[in-house]
Structure formats: structure tokens, C-alpha cells
Design an enzyme around this catalytic site. Structure first.
Site, mmCIF file in Angstrom:
data_model
loop_
_atom_site.group_PDB
_atom_site.id
_atom_site.type_symbol
_atom_site.label_atom_id
_atom_site.label_comp_id
_atom_site.label_asym_id
_atom_site.label_seq_id
_atom_site.Cartn_x
_atom_site.Cartn_y
_atom_site.Cartn_z
ATOM 1 N N TYR A 92 -4.819 -2.621 -9.910
ATOM 2 C CA TYR A 92 -4.620 -2.401 -8.227
ATOM 3 C C TYR A 92 -3.504 -3.439 -7.960
ATOM 4 O O TYR A 92 -2.648 -3.435 -6.876
ATOM 5 C CB TYR A 92 -5.960 -2.503 -7.939
ATOM 6 N N VAL A 109 1.390 -3.953 3.641
ATOM 7 C CA VAL A 109 0.691 -4.772 4.079
ATOM 8 C C VAL A 109 2.566 -6.034 4.325
ATOM 9 O O VAL A 109 2.709 -7.135 4.895
ATOM 10 C CB VAL A 109 -0.365 -6.197 4.115
ATOM 11 N N SER A 169 0.791 -1.210 0.037
ATOM 12 C CA SER A 169 0.419 0.242 0.009
ATOM 13 C C SER A 169 1.044 1.234 -0.317
ATOM 14 O O SER A 169 0.396 2.581 -0.397
ATOM 15 C CB SER A 169 -0.876 -0.005 1.625
ATOM 16 N N LYS A 216 0.672 3.286 -3.046
ATOM 17 C CA LYS A 216 -0.663 3.676 -3.190
ATOM 18 C C LYS A 216 -0.375 5.911 -3.662
ATOM 19 O O LYS A 216 -1.550 6.272 -3.813
ATOM 20 C CB LYS A 216 -1.767 3.257 -2.315
ATOM 21 N N TYR A 249 -4.766 3.685 8.248
ATOM 22 C CA TYR A 249 -5.976 3.072 8.819
ATOM 23 C C TYR A 249 -6.507 3.288 10.631
ATOM 24 O O TYR A 249 -5.945 4.480 9.878
ATOM 25 C CB TYR A 249 -5.798 1.294 8.127
HETATM 26 N N1 GLN Z 1 -2.433 -5.091 -1.566
HETATM 27 C C1 GLN Z 1 -3.080 -5.406 -0.206
HETATM 28 C C2 GLN Z 1 -4.219 -5.642 -0.431
HETATM 29 O O1 GLN Z 1 -5.061 -5.191 -1.203
HETATM 30 C C3 GLN Z 1 -2.335 -4.028 0.380
HETATM 31 C C4 GLN Z 1 -3.123 -4.449 1.525
HETATM 32 C C5 GLN Z 1 -2.228 -3.005 1.755
HETATM 33 O O2 GLN Z 1 -0.729 -2.894 2.217
HETATM 34 N N2 GLN Z 1 -1.774 -2.779 3.772
HETATM 35 O O3 GLN Z 1 -5.328 -6.059 0.750
#
Ligand code: GLN
Length: 308
Positions: A192, A262, A67, A70, A244
Site C-alpha cells: 500500500y 493528497v 491515492s 488506487k 471522499y
Molecule cells: N498515502 C495516503 C494515505 O495513506 C493516501 C491518501 C490520499 O491520497 N488521499 O493517507
């Protein structure tokens, strides 16, 4: 003052201080390819806007930035669409898990922010609508922004995400039903999953995101990535939504805007000073690197270097 700190010695000392109780958390295993990563990896890298580098441990090994990427897709969407982006996604903390479906239903398919999965999927939809070859052009943008031509997607991780990405499929389909996904769901998710699959070292992440510490300009390549006004906004969203439902805790303990993934990576920026990156794959309950937060807390607290 920054130059007076021997960061490498300091990182070594902090890592040495982490005790057994700090060996907490669990590697993300809902994406099979991530479950294979050595849980004991630990890398730290700090790059100053003057170009000084301080490294520790496994900071030169590539990991899945997940993420963290992102922030790059949002940067590109803002460059393309400007403030119109905010008609499709909000700028408020979600207070829910990164992959939660609940809020999305009662908020009519408009995700709270671009860093929860639903929001990042909407950003991918915007990129699919506006780019002829979304995967290629997004990667080219990242290469240019970072000044690194060898950044790439990992097809192994992207495939692995696709295999088990049922929640992301549910989020995308729910938003499609609400009219907030304009393209074919599979092509949006393909972008994505590839976005999340990018691999970088701690050093590469630090140098990539230095533009957010330097008013939108990558000080290493001296190229403008995004305007100062939008840099301010991206940093504000990272501060409020980068972790988050632990964003408040991160601001409280670390006190810098940042973003986690993650894969166990976290980057944080100190405007006009530096970008720091920590990689430790074991995650806490909300999906942020357990040791990563501890280390960043020690760094900002003991060097008096938070923005607050
Ligand atoms: N690729 C992970 C997902 O879609 C990304 C989540 C993350 O890094 N928080 O769940």
C-alpha cells in the site's frame, strides 16, 4: 468541438484568473516527504483519445500521485479476481474522511469502497494473495497499462509514509481482526505505501488513465488494459467515491468521474473524449487540491464539457 478549443491559451487564462483568495489550503504534512513540496507548483495537462496534448505550467514535473494510484490497483485486482472483489469491499460513497476508522468498526471491517484508505488496503491484500511478487508485478502492470517503462515507486515517500502511517496501520489491523485482511499486515501495508509513493508528471497521469476514457483500451499503445464492462464500473466508482466526502461537490461543480490524491493531483476523464490532470499541492479540508477543483470546474463549465 474539442478541436476548436485552444486549451493551452485557456489554461493560461484560467491560471491567471486565480486570485489571492484562491491561494488557499495546506500541503499535506502528515507524510513528512510531502511537506517538502513547493506549494506553488501548478501543472495542467489534457490528452485527448486521439492523442492531442495540451499542457500548462509544471505539467512535466513528477509529483507523488498518492491515492490516484488506487485506480490502478483496483484495475489490476478486477483483472485478477473479477467480481469476487466486491465480496471484500463495497461500491458506496463513504461520506467520511479517507482515513476514517469509525465506519469500519460498525460495518464489520468491510470498507465502503476501494478508494478510501481501508478499501485500497483490502485491494492490496487481494494483490498480495494473488501475486508472487506483488510490488514488482503491480509496477509491471502499471508500466504496461501506461506504456511507460520508467514509472517507479519512490522509496523516500514510501519510507516516509511508513514512519507516520499509524492510521493506516490501525485500519489494517482492525480489518485483520474482522477477517478481511488475509495476509500479514506488514506486507499488505508495504505494498500500500509503495502504491501511494508512485511519482508521475501530469502528462504521464493523463496518458496512463486515458484507457478509462477509451473503453478500457490505451489508445496510445493500442493495448487493452481492462474490459469495457469493468471500465464502466471503475468510472462509476470514481464518480461516486473519487473525492471522499467531497464526491458530491465534485460531481456538482466539475461533472466528470475522477480521482484525487493528497500529493495535490487530480485526474478526471470525459468518456470518449479526454483525460485531464491538474496538480496543485495545497489541499482543502478534506484532502483534495483546492486550486485543482477550481480549475477543473472552470474547464468543464466554460467548455460545456461535463458528462451531465
Ligand atoms: N498515502 C495516503 C494515505 O495513506 C493516501 C491518501 C490520499 O491520497 N488521499 O493517507
Amino acid at each position: 468541438m474539442l478541436n476548436e478549443i485552444d486549451y493551452e491559451k485557456f489554461f493560461c487564462e484560467i491560471a491567471g484568473r486565480l486570485n489571492e483568495a484562491d491561494d488557499y489550503g495546506k500541503v499535506a504534512d502528515y507524510i513528512p516527504a510531502l511537506a517538502e513540496v513547493d506549494p506553488d507548483k501548478l501543472g495542467i495537462h489534457l490528452t485527448t483519445i486521439e492523442g492531442k496534448n495540451y499542457a500548462f505550467g509544471d505539467s512535466n514535473e513528477r509529483f507523488s500521485i498518492q491515492s490516484i494510484a488506487k485506480v490502478l490497483s483496483l484495475t489490476l485486482a478486477l483483472k485478477i479476481l473479477g467480481d469476487e472483489v466486491w465480496q471484500r469491499v463495497g461500491v458506496e460513497p463513504s461520506g467520511t474522511a479517507f482515513n476514517s476508522l469509525v465506519q469500519l468498526e460498525y460495518e464489520n471491517g468491510i470498507p465502503r469502497n476501494p478508494f478510501i484508505n481501508a478499501g485500497a488496503i483490502v485491494i492490496c491484500d487481494i494483490l498480495v494473495s494473488n501475486l508472487e511478487q506483488p510490488k514488482l508485478e503491480l509496477l509491471n502492470f502499471i508500466k504496461k497499462a501506461s506504456g511507460m517503462s520508467n514509472i517507479d515507486y519512490s522509496s523516500e515517500i514510501a519510507d516516509s509514509e511508513k514512519e507516520t502511517g499509524f492510521r493506516n496501520m490501525a485500519l489494517a489491523n482492525l480489518m485483520k481482526d474482522f477477517g478481511n485482511i488475509h495476509n500479514d499486515v506488514d506486507s499488505v501495508l508495504d505494498l500500500y505505501f509503495h502504491l501511494c509513493s508512485i511519482k508521475m508528471t501530469c502528462k504521464e497521469v493523463a496518458q496512463t488513465f486515458l484507457y478509462l476514457a477509451a473503453g478500457g483500451i490505451n489508445p496510445i499503445t493500442n493495448t487493452t488494459v481492462i474490459s469495457l464492462k469493468r471500465t464502466k464500473r471503475i468510472n462509476a466508482i470514481m464518480q461516486m467515491c473519487g473525492f471522499y466526502d467531497e464526491a458530491g461537490e465534485f460531481a456538482f461543480r466539475v461533472g466528470l468521474p475522477g480521482k484525487s490524491g493528497v500529493g495535490g493531483g487530480i485526474f478526471a476523464i470525459h468518456p470518449e473524449k479526454y483525460c485531464i490532470v491538474v496538480w496543485s499541492p495545497k489541499l482543502n479540508e478534506v484532502g483534495n487540491s483546492y486550486k485543482g477543483i477550481k480549475i477543473l470546474e472552470a474547464v468543464t463549465t466554460e467548455t460545456n464539457s461535463s458528462i451531465f
